[in-house]
Design an enzyme around this catalytic site. Structure first.
Site, PDB file in Angstrom:
ATOM      1  N   ASN A 161     -34.249  22.950 -17.925  1.00  0.00           N
ATOM      2  CA  ASN A 161     -32.912  23.161 -17.329  1.00  0.00           C
ATOM      3  C   ASN A 161     -32.473  21.880 -16.625  1.00  0.00           C
ATOM      4  O   ASN A 161     -33.181  20.874 -16.655  1.00  0.00           O
ATOM      5  CB  ASN A 161     -32.954  24.358 -16.368  1.00  0.00           C
ATOM      6  CG  ASN A 161     -33.960  24.132 -15.251  1.00  0.00           C
ATOM      7  OD1 ASN A 161     -33.791  23.247 -14.424  1.00  0.00           O
ATOM      8  ND2 ASN A 161     -35.055  24.901 -15.262  1.00  0.00           N
ATOM      9  N   ILE A 165     -43.599  32.602  -9.165  1.00  0.00           N
ATOM     10  CA  ILE A 165     -44.433  31.887  -8.177  1.00  0.00           C
ATOM     11  C   ILE A 165     -44.093  32.343  -6.760  1.00  0.00           C
ATOM     12  O   ILE A 165     -44.971  32.666  -5.959  1.00  0.00           O
ATOM     13  CB  ILE A 165     -44.215  30.358  -8.315  1.00  0.00           C
ATOM     14  CG1 ILE A 165     -44.555  29.924  -9.744  1.00  0.00           C
ATOM     15  CG2 ILE A 165     -45.039  29.592  -7.297  1.00  0.00           C
ATOM     16  CD1 ILE A 165     -44.093  28.522 -10.108  1.00  0.00           C
TER      17      ILE A 165
HETATM   18  O1  PMT Z   1     -32.703  19.979  -8.394  1.00  0.00           O
HETATM   19  P1  PMT Z   1     -31.233  19.875  -8.124  1.00  0.00           P
HETATM   20  O2  PMT Z   1     -30.477  19.213  -9.273  1.00  0.00           O
HETATM   21  O3  PMT Z   1     -30.941  19.220  -6.805  1.00  0.00           O
HETATM   22  O4  PMT Z   1     -30.637  21.350  -8.053  1.00  0.00           O
HETATM   23  C1  PMT Z   1     -31.009  22.212  -7.027  1.00  0.00           C
HETATM   24  C2  PMT Z   1     -31.090  23.667  -7.502  1.00  0.00           C
HETATM   25  C3  PMT Z   1     -29.726  24.150  -7.933  1.00  0.00           C
HETATM   26  C4  PMT Z   1     -32.092  23.779  -8.664  1.00  0.00           C
HETATM   27  C5  PMT Z   1     -31.642  24.478  -6.256  1.00  0.00           C
HETATM   28  O5  PMT Z   1     -30.716  24.393  -5.217  1.00  0.00           O
HETATM   29  C6  PMT Z   1     -31.861  25.937  -6.622  1.00  0.00           C
HETATM   30  O6  PMT Z   1     -30.979  26.779  -6.583  1.00  0.00           O
HETATM   31  N1  PMT Z   1     -33.153  26.283  -6.959  1.00  0.00           N
HETATM   32  C7  PMT Z   1     -33.545  27.621  -7.428  1.00  0.00           C
HETATM   33  C8  PMT Z   1     -33.271  27.722  -8.875  1.00  0.00           C
HETATM   34  C9  PMT Z   1     -33.701  29.037  -9.476  1.00  0.00           C
HETATM   35  O7  PMT Z   1     -34.483  29.028 -10.374  1.00  0.00           O
HETATM   36  O8  PMT Z   1     -33.213  30.117  -8.915  1.00  0.00           O
HETATM   37  P2  PMT Z   1     -33.599  31.621  -9.378  1.00  0.00           P
HETATM   38  O9  PMT Z   1     -32.507  32.416  -8.785  1.00  0.00           O
HETATM   39  O10 PMT Z   1     -33.812  31.700 -10.848  1.00  0.00           O
HETATM   40  O11 PMT Z   1     -34.977  31.873  -8.669  1.00  0.00           O
HETATM   41  C10 PMT Z   1     -35.083  32.449  -7.369  1.00  0.00           C
HETATM   42  C11 PMT Z   1     -36.239  31.880  -6.612  1.00  0.00           C
HETATM   43  O12 PMT Z   1     -37.473  32.252  -7.253  1.00  0.00           O
HETATM   44  C12 PMT Z   1     -36.265  30.364  -6.495  1.00  0.00           C
HETATM   45  O13 PMT Z   1     -36.729  30.050  -5.201  1.00  0.00           O
HETATM   46  C13 PMT Z   1     -37.258  29.925  -7.565  1.00  0.00           C
HETATM   47  O14 PMT Z   1     -37.928  28.713  -7.196  1.00  0.00           O
HETATM   48  C14 PMT Z   1     -38.243  31.107  -7.554  1.00  0.00           C
HETATM   49  N2  PMT Z   1     -38.886  31.362  -8.857  1.00  0.00           N
HETATM   50  C15 PMT Z   1     -38.151  31.781  -9.933  1.00  0.00           C
HETATM   51  C16 PMT Z   1     -38.783  32.093 -11.120  1.00  0.00           C
HETATM   52  C17 PMT Z   1     -40.201  31.927 -11.203  1.00  0.00           C
HETATM   53  N3  PMT Z   1     -40.840  32.198 -12.320  1.00  0.00           N
HETATM   54  N4  PMT Z   1     -40.901  31.502 -10.141  1.00  0.00           N
HETATM   55  C18 PMT Z   1     -40.266  31.206  -8.976  1.00  0.00           C
HETATM   56  O15 PMT Z   1     -40.912  30.800  -7.997  1.00  0.00           O
END
Ligand code: PMT
Length: 395
Positions: free
Chosen positions: A206, A303
């Site tokens: 991504n 995670i």
């Molecule tokens: O890196 P940049 O270009 O500066 O951009 C920053 C960002 C937009 C990536 C950052 O601000 C952000 O929003 N990160 C979270 C992205 C994400 O995957 O969001 P999610 O809504 O899919 O996941 C929710 C949370 O669960 C996040 O804290 C993610 O790290 C965590 N997660 C998700 C899936 C997974 N399998 N394991 C996880 O730990």
């Protein structure tokens, strides 16, 4: 203060006071390196500054020789703060324009460290409309303005424009580092994207650049924390004082996090972790023989949820990247994943979120919603770390 101060000396009469300033900063525990701006050596001897700082003095010129030693990027990364004293009207105007026309101005453009200026100029120059506009521009960008003082000036006039006394500047710089909100705490941050391989040359990933996670790592270091940064593949450099663990896939990231999560006080999941991975990774490059191709995917471990479900979980902060109903979906994740805080950001636009220098966050806890408006990710990270530290100390 145990910090690294990069002192930029510009060409004003008050430069003769800078050996004393270096000593005063040293007395407070700072390590100081000096960059002389063009013509500053007419006002202060480089040898004096070398003797009191214990470091060779960097001249204004960017030559092949100077860049082969500690070049402008190394200096920009070395500094915990760039202090320009004295700051003449000229250097202030060039900072406003973002000029990178000599070593000092180039470092100012390249650094993520805070910048402070101690203006020193004739009182009429200080009152000039252009100087006033320039000072407010710098202040609006978060540059710390130290002084000036009022009194008799070198030219014989009296008024505002004298550089503050060295002891005063040193004390104010020390005061900027009173941020000890995470001293002694261990913080683990995940950042960047993951790469889920299809074959040896292709994969699913991504647009996460790592900027937001790295900025949080830097801000946590500035707040006194020991930081472990677990990062997927990015094109940017991690903060030099973070312990960085490089990973590729979600499974790698999961293993790296679990390896030392029991030693952490705070966990911040900023990484954009792939929710699914191809069930198989081809050992050889996949050939384009078929008209269609179906990839079967299998769910990756979550995670953040696994960390929050540990028997003794650290304080858990998640990020939520959403394209619509940002706050509602983020609240859902806060509850479902049993988080202490979640930072919701709107992604999918061109101004915030993935790969942009700026971001805007809604920080949500059980009882509070705090709006942090659009700003540079470094500035935003400092505010977020302050809020996380506040919430952490409440539990
Ligand atoms: O890196 P940049 O270009 O500066 O951009 C920053 C960002 C937009 C990536 C950052 O601000 C952000 O929003 N990160 C979270 C992205 C994400 O995957 O969001 P999610 O809504 O899919 O996941 C929710 C949370 O669960 C996040 O804290 C993610 O790290 C965590 N997660 C998700 C899936 C997974 N399998 N394991 C996880 O730990």
């Amino acid at each position: 203060m145990n910090k690294r101060v990069l002192l930029g000396v510009s060409a004003g009469i008050a430069a003769y006071k800078t050996p004393d300033l270096v000593r005063k900063l040293g007395e407070l525990g700072a390590e100081v390196q000096v960059i002389l701006s063009k013509n500053a050596d007419q006002f202060v001897a480089p040898l004096s500054l070398q003797a009191v700082s214990g470091h060779a003095v960097h001249s204004h010129a960017m030559t092949a020789e100077s860049e082969s030693g500690m070049g402008h990027i190394d200096l920009a990364r070395w500094a915990d703060i760039v202090l320009i004293a004295p700051a003449t009207a000229n250097i202030i105007a060039r900072l406003c324009q973002g000029n990178a026309d000599e070593l000092l101005t180039t470092v100012c453009v390249a650094t993520e460290a805070p910048i402070a200026v101690a203006p020193a100029m004739n009182q009429q120059m200080w009152q000039n409309a252009a100087s006033k506009t320039n000072m407010s521009t710098l202040a609006s960008r978060g540059v710390h303005i130290l002084g000036p003082d009022a009194g008799e000036q070198a030219c014989g006039e009296v008024g505002l424009g004298r550089m503050l006394q060295p002891a005063d500047i040193a004390a104010r710089v020390g005061g900027l580092f009173q941020n000890t909100s995470l001293t002694g705490k261990r913080v683990m941050i995940t950042a960047g994207p993951t790469w889920e391989a299809l074959d040896p040359v292709r994969g699913i990933t991504n647009h996460s650049s790592g900027m937001m996670g790295y900025a949080l790592a830097q801000a946590a270091i500035e707040a006194g924390a020991e930081v472990t940064l677990v990062t997927g593949p990015t094109h940017i450099t991690p903060p030099s004082r973070a312990e960085t663990v490089n990973v590729i896939s979600a499974l790698d990231m999961h293993a790296a996090v679990m390896n030392s999560i029991d030693q952490q006080d705070i966990f911040i999941g900023v990484a954009a972790v792939a929710d699914y991975r191809p069930i198989d990774t081809a050992a050889e490059k996949i050939k384009k023989n078929a008209e269609q191709m179906t990839i079967t995917m299998v769910k990756n471990p979550d995670i953040l949820a696994d960390v929050a479900n540990l028997q003794k979980p650290p304080f858990c902060v998640g990020f939520a990247a959403e394209t619509n109903d940002v706050v509602d979906y983020a609240r859902g994740k806060l509850e479902r994943k049993k988080l202490d805080l979640i930072a919701a950001n709107h992604v999918g636009g061109s101004e915030t979120g993935f790969g942009t220098p700026d971001n805007a966050i809604t920080l949500i806890s059980q009882n509070d919603v705090i709006e942090l408006p659009k700003q540079n990710k470094s500035a935003l990270a400092r505010i977020l770390i302050a809020e996380i530290a506040k919430a952490y100390t409440k539990i």
